[in-house]
Design a protein around this motif. Structure first.
Motif, mmCIF file in Angstrom:
data_model
loop_
_atom_site.group_PDB
_atom_site.id
_atom_site.type_symbol
_atom_site.label_atom_id
_atom_site.label_comp_id
_atom_site.label_asym_id
_atom_site.label_seq_id
_atom_site.Cartn_x
_atom_site.Cartn_y
_atom_site.Cartn_z
ATOM 1 N N LYS A 32 0.840 -1.206 0.000
ATOM 2 C CA LYS A 32 0.000 0.000 0.000
ATOM 3 C C LYS A 32 0.874 1.255 0.000
ATOM 4 N N LEU A 33 1.896 1.271 0.834
ATOM 5 C CA LEU A 33 2.777 2.431 0.908
ATOM 6 C C LEU A 33 3.502 2.678 -0.417
ATOM 7 N N GLN A 34 3.866 1.617 -1.101
ATOM 8 C CA GLN A 34 4.590 1.756 -2.368
ATOM 9 C C GLN A 34 3.745 2.430 -3.439
ATOM 10 N N LYS A 35 2.426 2.361 -3.305
ATOM 11 C CA LYS A 35 1.528 2.940 -4.308
ATOM 12 C C LYS A 35 1.117 4.373 -3.981
ATOM 13 N N LEU A 36 1.350 4.795 -2.750
ATOM 14 C CA LEU A 36 0.936 6.137 -2.335
ATOM 15 C C LEU A 36 1.915 7.185 -2.850
ATOM 16 N N PRO A 37 1.457 8.431 -3.052
ATOM 17 C CA PRO A 37 2.351 9.472 -3.574
ATOM 18 C C PRO A 37 3.391 9.884 -2.549
ATOM 19 N N PRO A 38 4.501 10.474 -3.003
ATOM 20 C CA PRO A 38 5.522 10.966 -2.072
ATOM 21 C C PRO A 38 4.945 12.000 -1.110
ATOM 22 N N LEU A 39 5.503 12.046 0.080
ATOM 23 C CA LEU A 39 5.081 13.058 1.050
ATOM 24 C C LEU A 39 5.782 14.391 0.806
ATOM 25 N N VAL A 40 6.969 14.362 0.233
ATOM 26 C CA VAL A 40 7.712 15.577 -0.086
ATOM 27 C C VAL A 40 8.223 15.474 -1.515
ATOM 28 N N THR A 41 8.627 16.599 -2.091
ATOM 29 C CA THR A 41 9.071 16.612 -3.482
ATOM 30 C C THR A 41 10.588 16.704 -3.591
ATOM 31 N N THR A 42 11.090 16.299 -4.733
ATOM 32 C CA THR A 42 12.533 16.388 -4.968
ATOM 33 C C THR A 42 13.002 17.841 -4.962
ATOM 34 N N GLN A 43 12.163 18.762 -5.421
ATOM 35 C CA GLN A 43 12.551 20.170 -5.417
ATOM 36 C C GLN A 43 12.747 20.669 -3.995
ATOM 37 N N GLU A 44 11.826 20.294 -3.101
ATOM 38 C CA GLU A 44 11.959 20.693 -1.700
ATOM 39 C C GLU A 44 13.224 20.096 -1.084
ATOM 40 N N ILE A 45 13.470 18.826 -1.363
ATOM 41 C CA ILE A 45 14.650 18.156 -0.819
ATOM 42 C C ILE A 45 15.921 18.846 -1.282
ATOM 43 N N ASN A 46 15.993 19.176 -2.561
ATOM 44 C CA ASN A 46 17.194 19.810 -3.081
ATOM 45 C C ASN A 46 17.326 21.260 -2.638
ATOM 46 N N ASN A 47 16.207 21.935 -2.394
ATOM 47 C CA ASN A 47 16.288 23.282 -1.814
ATOM 48 C C ASN A 47 16.928 23.219 -0.431
ATOM 49 N N LEU A 48 16.532 22.213 0.363
ATOM 50 C CA LEU A 48 17.139 22.056 1.683
ATOM 51 C C LEU A 48 18.614 21.721 1.557
ATOM 52 N N LYS A 49 18.942 20.857 0.615
ATOM 53 C CA LYS A 49 20.344 20.478 0.442
ATOM 54 C C LYS A 49 21.200 21.707 0.102
ATOM 55 N N ALA A 50 20.673 22.585 -0.753
ATOM 56 C CA ALA A 50 21.403 23.803 -1.102
ATOM 57 C C ALA A 50 21.574 24.712 0.115
ATOM 58 N N SER A 51 20.525 24.792 0.938
ATOM 59 C CA SER A 51 20.610 25.615 2.148
ATOM 60 C C SER A 51 21.628 25.048 3.126
ATOM 61 N N LEU A 52 21.676 23.730 3.247
ATOM 62 C CA LEU A 52 22.633 23.109 4.166
ATOM 63 C C LEU A 52 24.059 23.254 3.664
ATOM 64 N N ARG A 53 24.244 23.363 2.383
ATOM 65 C CA ARG A 53 25.583 23.670 1.851
ATOM 66 C C ARG A 53 26.042 25.024 2.396
ATOM 67 N N ASN A 54 25.139 26.001 2.402
ATOM 68 C CA ASN A 54 25.485 27.313 2.957
ATOM 69 C C ASN A 54 25.803 27.230 4.443
ATOM 70 N N VAL A 55 25.066 26.375 5.154
ATOM 71 C CA VAL A 55 25.344 26.196 6.579
ATOM 72 C C VAL A 55 26.743 25.624 6.772
#
Length: 474
Positions: A32-55
């Motif tokens: 069931k979980l495998q068929k459900l949509p993602p809870l977060v998006t790749t864009q959001e994840i990569n935005n955080l990754k870019a922010s953590l690079r600055n940190v």
């Protein structure tokens, strides 16, 4: 290194595993979980990754906080808003103190799993006692003479102290998804509707904060921000929606690997010209590995080394410097700046003995992680009746020492990782309100570790902001 897949962790030894008797139910839940949509998006994840690079480069600060372990019942309007408002208030104070952008990461919408066992608490006449007789990390516990499975979090079993409730129930994994989705939905709607609008920060309120000194400090900070916004408006540069909303990312410990694997998807990297793909854990923006599950040859390290998300690793006194470098080489072989957040948790009495060597080893390796201080877990202690608590002075001491040690080493303390709540709980002693061990029974509601309440968390933010202002004046 061996080929990786979302399921390759199953070939490795695992700590803190959950044994399900209902294997068909587990299979159905995971499908069931495998068929459900993602809870977060790749864009959001990569935005955080870019922010953590600055940190990692010393240009921003990360504030991470929330409950030690969420319950499904925490998925309600008041509790979500209380956590969000507290993080916003604290970040405003830290921006003022550190004069840097603050990245906000909440321990929310997925922090359901926990280590075993829990504190089974009884409150009588405002006195708290612990009735559990087994050490932490035991798969079972004895309560009132009855042995039963330990409470492992709402996504695994029930808290009620009876053997049937404590039996691991795989349907709870699906419930965890939907409670996370509902929390995320309200979180995003609240932020897009102006909850974080800096034009009216006083609308955030101070809730249960009654300490005059904290209210006065907060009011001064708010007035300074409002003066700056008035200036921006006067000169015509108050056009950026960035002052009307804020990004709050979600995080949890990636303890239940069956759940994480089911929500890991092969997705296209955002913003790439070519259709390049990677595996994203879409249960949350940020996952971390606990200090008990970071074995080099273990299942958790195997899973984490293959996902594209920014990740955290808890490190404590048992971590040898050379082992830390080996871990970084495994989970971040490309030495991506800010990909890994090292969450140190030594304790106020031990940090000076371990952090300098860890910093030196990492700097010598060429890795550039985010260094984050968790001043909570290394400072847990028990009262004579066996109730876990933490002393505010120890928490503050570890944070101050971390800042000083990093500064002396030419490194950056990039943030702090706190267990806190927007509720008026009485779980950590000390702070301006003067909570003592005798007062712990007034509202000791945690199902796991003791949390800072709103007054204590906001006071801590002001004190840490003061450290940074002193540092900038040197």
């Amino acid at each position: 290194m061996a080929e990786w897949s979302p399921s390759s962790w199953t070939q490795k030894p695992i700590k803190q595993d959950v044994i399900y008797e209902d294997l068909q139910g587990l299979k159905d839940s995971l499908q069931k979980l495998q068929k459900l949509p993602p809870l977060v998006t790749t864009q959001e994840i990569n935005n955080l990754k870019a922010s953590l690079r600055n940190v990692a480069l010393g240009n921003a600060f990360v504030l991470q906080g929330g409950d030690c372990a969420e319950l499904f019942d925490y998925c309600n309007q008041d509790m979500i808003e209380a956590k969000v408002k507290l993080l916003l208030q604290m970040s405003l104070v830290l921006i003022w103190g550190a004069n840097k952008p603050v990245i906000r990461i909440a321990r929310i919408a997925g922090q359901f799993a926990k280590y075993a066992p829990t504190c089974q608490l009884v409150i009588t006449n405002s006195k708290v006692t612990n009735t559990n007789s087994r050490p932490r990390s035991s798969p079972t516990e004895v309560i009132n003479g009855v042995e039963m499975p330990s409470f492992r979090g709402d996504n695994i079993n029930g808290f009620a102290a009876d053997p049937s409730s404590r039996q691991p129930d795989p349907s709870r994994l699906v419930s965890a998804y939907f409670h996370s989705a509902a929390t995320l939905n309200y979180l995003r709607a609240s932020l897009s509707s102006g909850l974080a609008d800096l034009h009216s920060p006083l609308d955030w309120g101070l809730g249960h904060v009654i300490t005059p000194s904290i209210k006065e400090q907060y009011a001064k900070t708010v007035n300074a921000v409002k003066d700056a916004l008035r200036f921006m408006r006067t000169v015509g540069i108050d056009k950026d929606r960035g002052v009307e909303t804020a990004d709050i990312y979600t995080s949890h410990e990636g303890l239940s690997l069956e759940y994480e694997q089911s929500l890991t998807r092969l997705l296209r990297h955002p913003g790439t010209a070519q259709p390049e793909t990677g595996y994203y854990a879409t249960s949350s923006h940020f996952l971390w590995i606990g200090d008990r599950t970071r074995q080099l040859d273990g299942a958790h390290i195997e899973f984490f080394r293959g996902i594209a998300n920014p990740i955290g690793i808890k490190i404590g006194p048992s971590m040898a410097p050379e082992e830390l470098v080996q871990l970084l080489n495994v989970v971040n072989p490309d030495r991506e700046i800010g990909k890994v957040t090292l969450i140190s948790r030594y304790g106020a009495a031990k940090i000076s003995n371990f952090l300098p060597a860890h910093i030196a080893a990492v700097r010598g390796s060429g890795h550039i992680p985010v260094w984050q201080c968790d001043p909570m877990h290394g400072n847990t202690q028990s009262t004579p009746s066996g109730v876990k608590t933490r002393h505010f002075t120890d928490i503050l001491s570890e944070l101050k020492q971390a800042l000083e040690i990093h500064r002396a080493a030419g490194s950056f303390l990039g943030g702090m990782h706190l267990e806190l709540t927007g509720e008026a709980v009485t779980e950590c002693v000390g702070g301006a309100a003067g909570l003592t061990e005798d007062g712990l029974g007034e509202r000791y509601t945690t199902f796991c570790d003791p949390r800072l309440n709103e007054k204590q968390a906001l006071e801590l933010a002001f004190l840490v902001a003061g450290f940074y202002r002193e540092e900038s004046d040197d």
